[in-house]
Scaffold this active site. Structure first.
Site, short mmCIF file in Angstrom:
data_model
loop_
_atom_site.label_atom_id
_atom_site.label_comp_id
_atom_site.label_asym_id
_atom_site.label_seq_id
_atom_site.Cartn_x
_atom_site.Cartn_y
_atom_site.Cartn_z
CG HIS A 185 75.28 34.38 -36.05
ND1 HIS A 185 76.46 34.75 -35.46
CD2 HIS A 185 75.08 33.08 -35.72
CE1 HIS A 185 76.96 33.70 -34.82
NE2 HIS A 185 76.13 32.69 -34.97
CG ASP A 219 52.31 24.14 -26.26
OD1 ASP A 219 51.88 25.29 -26.04
OD2 ASP A 219 52.87 23.45 -25.39
CG HIS A 234 57.03 26.23 -19.28
ND1 HIS A 234 57.16 26.05 -20.63
CD2 HIS A 234 55.80 26.78 -19.09
CE1 HIS A 234 56.05 26.45 -21.24
NE2 HIS A 234 55.22 26.90 -20.31
CE1 TYR A 249 55.71 22.90 -18.99
CE2 TYR A 249 54.95 20.64 -18.71
CZ TYR A 249 55.10 21.91 -18.22
OH TYR A 249 54.65 22.22 -16.97
CB SER A 250 54.75 20.48 -27.85
OG SER A 250 54.44 19.20 -27.35
CG ASN A 251 56.29 25.29 -25.95
OD1 ASN A 251 55.40 25.55 -26.74
ND2 ASN A 251 56.06 25.03 -24.67
#
Length: 132
Positions: free
Chosen positions: A20, A28, A99, A121-123
């Site tokens: 947890h 990316d 970012h 920014y594909s994170n």
């Protein structure tokens, strides 16, 4: 053999070991991986595998309490953001960071999953929940 969609041994093992509040980052191809953080490198060629496919596969095994995205994603709107919106019911509460702050957060991750995604920014940082 496993019955679930996720076949990658390292990724499945990492998810099984999450507690947890633990963090798993899906990034990316350009996201830097901090020293000391495990890298699960799935990247094959530009775009393969794409961010959305990896996110769906991870969510087939991981219970997520909340997720963190970079604010810049709202301006660029990469294709992965459409999938994040579609899967929002499985992702819990949303938080936005710059970012640079996202990269600092990734230092605390149990692992960073590198995709072949080449859209900026594909994170996403997934924070583990519990199933009970």
């Amino acid at each position: 053999m496993k019955k679930t969609a996720l076949l990658n041994i390292a990724l499945s093992r990492t998810i099984a070991g999450l507690g947890h509040g633990d963090i798993l980052v899906i990034g990316d191809a350009g996201l830097p991986v901090p020293p000391g953080v495990e890298l699960i490198d799935l990247a094959l060629t530009p775009g393969i595998p794409d961010f959305a496919s990896v996110l769906r596969a991870v969510l087939s095994e991981m219970q997520v309490e909340r997720h963190v995205l970079a604010e810049e994603m709202q301006k660029v709107v990469p294709p992965g953001l459409v999938e994040i919106e579609r899967l929002r019911g499985k992702l819990g509460k949303r938080e936005w960071l710059s970012h640079e702050q996202f990269k600092v957060l990734s230092r605390s991750a149990r692992a960073v999953v590198r995709t072949g995604e080449c859209q900026p920014y594909s994170n996403i940082a997934l924070i583990a929940g519990v199933t009970f």
